[in-house]
Design a protein around this motif. Structure first.
Motif, PDB file in Angstrom:
ATOM      1  N   ASP A   1      12.376   6.351  14.485  1.00 18.59           N
ATOM      2  CA  ASP A   1      11.345   7.382  14.405  1.00 18.59           C
ATOM      3  C   ASP A   1      10.539   7.281  13.113  1.00 18.59           C
ATOM      4  OD1 ASP A   1      12.282   8.415  16.830  1.00 18.59           O
ATOM      5  OD2 ASP A   1      13.728   9.715  15.820  1.00 18.59           O
TER       6      ASP A   1
ATOM      7  N   GLN B   1      11.459   6.140  10.253  1.00 16.66           N
ATOM      8  CA  GLN B   1      12.235   6.306   9.028  1.00 16.66           C
ATOM      9  C   GLN B   1      13.308   5.226   8.917  1.00 16.66           C
ATOM     10  OE1 GLN B   1      13.863  10.322   9.157  1.00 16.66           O
ATOM     11  NE2 GLN B   1      12.455  10.936   7.524  1.00 16.66           N
TER      12      GLN B   1
ATOM     13  N   ARG C   1      16.916   4.425   8.061  1.00 17.83           N
ATOM     14  CA  ARG C   1      18.191   5.117   7.924  1.00 17.83           C
ATOM     15  C   ARG C   1      19.214   4.123   7.383  1.00 17.83           C
ATOM     16  NH1 ARG C   1      18.480  10.122  10.295  1.00 17.83           N
ATOM     17  NH2 ARG C   1      20.774  10.009  10.332  1.00 17.83           N
TER      18      ARG C   1
ATOM     19  N   SER D   1      28.662  15.941   6.073  1.00 19.27           N
ATOM     20  CA  SER D   1      28.111  15.816   7.426  1.00 19.27           C
ATOM     21  C   SER D   1      28.506  17.003   8.294  1.00 19.27           C
ATOM     22  CB  SER D   1      28.600  14.515   8.068  1.00 19.27           C
ATOM     23  OG  SER D   1      30.007  14.507   8.188  1.00 19.27           O
TER      24      SER D   1
ATOM     25  N   GLY E   1      25.641  19.315   7.330  1.00 22.90           N
ATOM     26  CA  GLY E   1      24.348  18.653   7.156  1.00 22.90           C
ATOM     27  C   GLY E   1      23.654  19.001   5.858  1.00 22.90           C
TER      28      GLY E   1
ATOM     29  N   ALA F   1      19.787  17.929   5.417  1.00 25.45           N
ATOM     30  CA  ALA F   1      19.559  16.512   5.691  1.00 25.45           C
ATOM     31  C   ALA F   1      20.034  16.152   7.092  1.00 25.45           C
ATOM     32  CB  ALA F   1      20.274  15.650   4.656  1.00 25.45           C
ATOM     33  N   SER F   2      19.410  15.134   7.645  1.00 26.07           N
ATOM     34  CA  SER F   2      19.809  14.603   8.953  1.00 26.07           C
ATOM     35  C   SER F   2      20.904  13.570   8.725  1.00 26.07           C
ATOM     36  CB  SER F   2      18.605  13.967   9.650  1.00 26.07           C
ATOM     37  OG  SER F   2      18.991  13.290  10.823  1.00 26.07           O
TER      38      SER F   2
ATOM     39  N   GLU G   1      24.596  11.559   9.856  1.00 25.95           N
ATOM     40  CA  GLU G   1      25.272  11.053  11.051  1.00 25.95           C
ATOM     41  C   GLU G   1      26.481  10.233  10.640  1.00 25.95           C
ATOM     42  OE1 GLU G   1      24.227   8.321  15.002  1.00 25.95           O
ATOM     43  OE2 GLU G   1      22.776   8.536  13.356  1.00 25.95           O
TER      44      GLU G   1
ATOM     45  N   LEU H   1      22.083   8.336   6.691  1.00 25.71           N
ATOM     46  CA  LEU H   1      21.059   9.334   6.418  1.00 25.71           C
ATOM     47  C   LEU H   1      19.737   8.635   6.148  1.00 25.71           C
ATOM     48  CD1 LEU H   1      21.525  10.730   2.788  1.00 25.71           C
ATOM     49  CD2 LEU H   1      22.369   8.522   3.556  1.00 25.71           C
TER      50      LEU H   1
ATOM     51  N   THR I   1      15.296  10.568   2.091  1.00 27.86           N
ATOM     52  CA  THR I   1      16.056  11.738   1.644  1.00 27.86           C
ATOM     53  C   THR I   1      16.981  11.378   0.491  1.00 27.86           C
ATOM     54  OG1 THR I   1      16.016  12.701   3.864  1.00 27.86           O
ATOM     55  CG2 THR I   1      17.714  13.508   2.358  1.00 27.86           C
TER      56      THR I   1
END
Length: 444
Positions: free
Chosen positions: A346, A348, A350, A386, A389, A405-406, A408, A416, A420
């Motif tokens: 998307d 970004q 990661r 996590s 988040g 933050a997103s 995972e 992440l 960020t």
């Protein structure tokens, strides 16, 4: 020779003819005369053996592929007419791959010494827990030019073959241990006990889809059939009268295998006497794989969901394939993430928190139960959770800062967005560039 015609031949014409011949010869380019000399062509692995034995006395077909040869110089091929027959490079007619499972252990150095003296390569399928215990031996295996493969983390059948997800997690855990020691990720995998009776079709398919190469064997030295198998029996099992043109020999260098060390020199001498070429396994070698046993064809083991496969398996293949690396510059330091060690989603980038932070000089501690991490970078502490988040940043003389933050949790790593991570640590992104060779993020 008839020389009567020279008697009436004018002298000045004779001199002119000689001069012309000399001039023509001097204009023949030296490089062209050299380019027609044949060059040595590289050799490729031989076909895998067509038939091999597996447990319970069954006979299963082995995977095979036609061998190939390549011309080592395009210049050479350009000066040989297409109609002229070209001789094929000489290929090894008999090949042996010495493989050692379950190490490293205190016996591995003895194996390495024997291999060095005999000047032959081998392949070591190592356990993650043993590699973590003996990292210096892993380095010696690597520095000696032998191949290293992944033999899972703890070799416990009841865990590994309960579900594919457990097997996968152990492969990834061992892979990270080896990467931290050697800087490389091994794509070679051998299942503890072999694949027969343990793998169903999904195990083979998902590992291949994830970029791994699974190798069984077609000759068993029998050094693990029971405790204390004597060297004489190991030698007898490993040196049949007609071994076949391509041999992948199973041996062990784990604890309790001192008899294998005793047997190894005679095994090597035997195959040398028969004219075998010794090679280490590479991803290009056609793998020997046992067939799926009847009981595993009807296995009721849980299968991973399509979402899990998309999240874990599909991106993993990029670790072993071509792709652009990502360079990250921050705080005056630079780190490189190979293709597969990051992802573009998307719009970004990661990244795994630990890989980036440690390569930029931070210390990272983990809490696996809470799925959280604490990174110490200079005087700054970054607490990443996590579970809720959030990222909390603590710096001397400043109030605590909290960010959403997103996050995972995947393959034992906390992922992440790179933006960020850089911004919460006080490094604003200055530029992002990409070309066919690399991607690069520059931050303050």
């Amino acid at each position: 020779m008839n020389t009567q015609w020279l008697a009436g031949f004018p002298v000045f014409r004779l001199i002119s003819l000689v001069v012309a011949i000399v001039l023509i010869a001097s204009f023949i380019p030296q490089s062209e005369s050299q380019s027609i000399m044949p060059e040595a062509a590289a050799q490729s692995p031989e076909d895998a053996a067509a038939v091999f034995k597996v447990s319970a006395g069954a006979v299963r077909p082995a995977a095979s592929a036609a061998s190939f040869a390549r011309i080592s110089s395009s210049k050479q091929s350009s000066v040989i007419p297409a109609s002229q027959p070209q001789s094929k490079p000489k290929e090894a007619s008999k090949v042996i791959y010495l493989t050692f499972d379950d190490g490293p252990s205190k016996w591995t150095d003895d194996v390495l010494a024997i291999l060095k003296k005999a000047d032959v390569p081998a392949t070591f399928f190592v356990l993650g827990e043993q590699a973590k215990r003996f990292p210096e031996i892993i380095n010696r295996i690597n520095e000696a030019g032998h191949a290293i493969g992944n033999h899972t983390y703890n070799h416990k059948y009841d865990e590994l073959y309960a579900s594919f997800g457990v097997f996968w997690s152990q492969i990834k855990e061992t892979e990270e241990v080896l990467r931290n020691i050697t800087g490389k990720r091994p794509p070679l995998v051998r299942a503890p006990g072999g694949t027969y009776g343990h793998f169903d079709a999904a195990y083979f398919q998902l590992l291949e889809q994830g970029g791994y190469k699974v190798f069984d064997w077609n000759l068993d030295s029998g050094d693990s059939k029971r405790k204390g198998v004597p060297a004489s029996e190991i030698i007898q099992n490993a040196t049949p009268p007609k071994p076949g043109d391509s041999v992948t020999l199973l041996m062990h260098d784990g604890a309790g295998h001192e008899e294998t060390v005793k047997a190894l020199p005679k095994i090597i001498d035997y195959y040398k006497s028969l004219g075998y070429e010794f090679r280490a396994i590479t991803p290009e070698v056609p793998p020997i794989q046992f067939a799926v046993s009847p009981k595993m064809k009807n296995s009721k083991r849980p299968q991973p969901s399509s979402d899990w496969v998309q999240a874990h398996i599909v991106p993993n293949a990029e670790l072993f394939g071509p792709g652009e690396p990502l360079y990250v510059e921050a705080g005056g330091l630079e780190t490189k993430l190979a293709a597969g060690e990051y992802e573009l989603r998307d719009g970004q980038f990661r990244v795994p928190l630990r890989a980036v932070m440690e390569r930029l000089g931070a210390e990272v501690s983990w809490n696996g139960l809470e799925k959280s991490a604490v990174a110490t970078w200079g005087d700054t502490r970054i607490i990443v959770s996590s579970a809720d988040g959030t990222i909390v940043v603590e710096a001397p003389g400043e109030s605590e800062k909290r960010y959403a933050a997103s996050l995972e949790w995947r393959n034992g790593l906390l992922w992440l967005p790179l933006r960020t991570l850089l911004e919460v640590t006080g490094h604003d992104i200055m530029s992002v560039t990409a070309n066919t060779e690399e991607r690069r993020v520059r931050a303050s």
